[in-house]
Write a protein that holds these residues in place. Structure first.
Motif, short mmCIF file in Angstrom:
data_model
loop_
_atom_site.label_atom_id
_atom_site.label_comp_id
_atom_site.label_asym_id
_atom_site.label_seq_id
_atom_site.Cartn_x
_atom_site.Cartn_y
_atom_site.Cartn_z
N VAL A 148 47.68 35.01 51.30
CA VAL A 148 48.28 36.30 51.96
C VAL A 148 48.83 37.09 50.87
O VAL A 148 48.53 38.35 50.65
N LEU A 149 49.73 36.69 49.70
CA LEU A 149 50.40 37.22 48.71
C LEU A 149 49.15 37.80 47.84
O LEU A 149 49.18 38.98 47.15
N GLU A 150 48.09 36.62 47.65
CA GLU A 150 46.85 37.32 46.73
C GLU A 150 46.32 38.61 47.33
O GLU A 150 46.05 39.47 46.36
N GLN A 151 46.25 38.47 48.47
CA GLN A 151 45.35 39.58 49.23
C GLN A 151 46.29 40.92 49.22
O GLN A 151 45.61 42.16 49.09
N ARG B 1 44.87 50.31 45.48
CA ARG B 1 45.52 51.53 46.07
C ARG B 1 45.37 51.60 47.38
O ARG B 1 44.90 52.86 48.22
N GLY B 2 45.28 50.41 48.13
CA GLY B 2 44.96 50.42 49.75
C GLY B 2 46.07 50.00 50.54
O GLY B 2 47.21 49.37 49.63
N HIS B 3 45.85 50.23 51.85
CA HIS B 3 47.23 49.82 52.89
C HIS B 3 46.66 48.38 53.33
O HIS B 3 45.45 48.29 53.45
N CYS B 4 47.70 47.86 53.97
CA CYS B 4 47.33 46.38 54.88
C CYS B 4 47.94 46.45 56.04
O CYS B 4 48.94 46.80 56.47
N LEU B 5 47.14 45.77 56.84
CA LEU B 5 47.77 45.28 58.11
C LEU B 5 47.83 43.94 58.36
O LEU B 5 46.91 43.09 57.95
N LEU B 6 49.24 43.38 58.32
CA LEU B 6 49.27 41.85 58.46
C LEU B 6 49.43 41.53 60.06
O LEU B 6 50.23 42.06 60.67
N VAL B 7 48.81 40.45 60.23
CA VAL B 7 48.66 40.11 61.75
C VAL B 7 48.95 38.70 61.68
O VAL B 7 48.56 37.87 60.99
N GLY B 8 50.14 38.33 62.61
CA GLY B 8 50.61 37.06 62.79
C GLY B 8 51.59 37.09 63.86
O GLY B 8 52.31 38.12 64.18
N VAL C 79 48.23 36.18 58.96
CA VAL C 79 48.97 35.28 58.41
C VAL C 79 49.26 34.11 59.48
O VAL C 79 49.41 34.06 60.48
N ASP C 80 48.84 32.97 58.89
CA ASP C 80 48.83 31.72 59.78
C ASP C 80 50.24 30.84 59.50
O ASP C 80 51.06 31.10 58.61
N GLU D 174 55.02 22.64 54.07
CA GLU D 174 55.71 23.94 53.72
C GLU D 174 56.94 24.18 54.65
O GLU D 174 57.74 24.74 54.32
N GLU D 175 56.82 23.83 56.09
CA GLU D 175 57.56 24.02 56.90
C GLU D 175 59.02 23.52 56.64
O GLU D 175 59.90 23.87 56.81
N LEU D 176 58.98 22.18 56.26
CA LEU D 176 59.90 21.26 55.94
C LEU D 176 60.83 22.01 54.76
O LEU D 176 62.04 22.12 54.76
#
Length: 350
Positions: A50-53, A61-68, A201-202, A208-210
């Motif tokens: 996600v960070l890479e994208q 120079r683009g905008h992003c839509l994050l879905v999660g 975003v999954d 990782e959760e721990l």
């Protein structure tokens, strides 16, 4: 060279033609991006793709839509990204009663105490920042959503017939909750198309959760360092535009987008069956720009076919409008994109 494909030969030629200075600049850019990723990793555990994208979109120079779903640190991720880049940041919480002027700003009547003359003065809204977090963008009516269209496309807002330029660089990073549909206003296709990438975003892994729980349930405070200035980011964006791309890869991007349109003569049967509306020319542009940014992110000064294939999913998934047949058969836009990529790859081997 036995066993070497034409694609590999052309990409090798591009590498040989690359100026040594550009290679040095590309390594410097990659170093900057790694520093940004490191600073984000102090706060954000996991979510590396996600960070890479997000970085790819920033460089292009683009905008992003994050879905999660809620609780996946989407807001924190965007805020941290702005902090480590020394960019101004503002969060706009989209609600049903939000008005366009609450975003863009408005003219207010002021009186000059010396002369007593009254005049209008423009009061800047929260959109006049480098990074804008449009939180839960689908919770506000279309009239307010449309207030972002001019800002995202033209990097300006018009109030009272007067144009006001937005700061550079300028990014809109919007979040959307895919679960709750009651009281929401789905984004129209025109606004979806303004977002270069739609990033999914999954959930984090169990490990990782721990680590997230251990890091966020104590008094430890993480300090984020500013490792990139706005001027350096603008220079990196200009470098992205200078990256060469082979003609056959430009054609690959265009062909991939045109294969999603039912009006084309060579559209695959599964697209005819599952897609109501395909990707427009803006998708072709986004594919090439995102591929160039990804190449630089990986330290290359030329675009490879893997760059096109990698960014195809976030670039196209929100630009494919699927129909009832797709919903009935459980076919997602990502599955359609994968089938298109597979078909193109099979055809290239013939």
């Amino acid at each position: 060279m036995e066993g070497t494909t034409q694609v590999e030969i052309e990409e090798s030629d591009l590498t040989a033609q690359t100026e040594p200075d550009n290679l040095v600049i590309a390594e410097k850019l990659r170093d900057h991006c790694q520093k940004v990723m490191y600073q984000c990793s102090k706060v954000i555990i996991g979510q590396t793709p996600v960070l890479e994208q997000l970085l790819i979109a920033l460089l292009a120079r683009g905008h992003c839509l994050l879905v999660g779903v809620p609780g996946l640190a989407k807001t924190l991720m965007i805020r941290t990204l702005a902090d480590c880049m020394n960019l101004t940041f503002n969060r706009i919480q989209f609600t049903p009663d939000l008005m366009p002027s609450d975003i863009t700003g408005t003219d207010i009547l002021q009186e000059d105490k010396g002369t007593g003359q009254r005049m209008f003065k423009f009061l800047h809204g929260p959109i006049f920042n480098h990074v804008i977090l449009a939180d839960e963008i689908n919770r506000t009516p279309p009239k307010t959503q449309a207030a972002l269209l001019e800002a995202m496309q033209e990097k300006q807002v018009t109030v009272g017939g007067v144009r006001h330029k937005l700061p550079e660089p300028f990014f809109v990073l919007a979040t959307q909750n895919p679960i709750e549909q009651e009281g929401t206003y789905p984004l129209p296709e025109a606004q979806h198309d303004r977002f270069m990438l739609k990033i999914l975003v999954d959930y984090p892994s169990e490990e990782e959760e721990l680590r997230i729980v251990q890091a966020t349930t104590n008094l430890h405070h993480v300090l984020i360092e500013q490792v990139l200035s706005g001027e350096e980011l603008l220079a990196m964006q200009n470098l992205v535009l200078q990256i060469p791309i082979a003609a056959h890869l430009s054609k690959l991007a265009v062909r991939l987008c045109r294969m999603t349109r039912k009006t084309e003569g060579n559209t695959p049967a599964f697209v005819q069956n599952y897609v109501s509306l395909g990707a427009g020319p803006r998708a072709s542009q986004a594919l090439v720009l995102a591929a160039k940014a990804r190449a630089l992110l990986y330290g290359r000064t030329y675009v490879a076919s893997e760059d096109i294939r990698s960014v195809a999913f976030p670039v196209l998934r929100h630009r494919l409008l699927t129909n009832f047949n797709a919903e009935n058969d459980g076919v997602t836009p990502d599955q359609i994109i994968q089938r298109l990529l597979d078909q193109i790859q099979q055809e290239s081997k013939k």
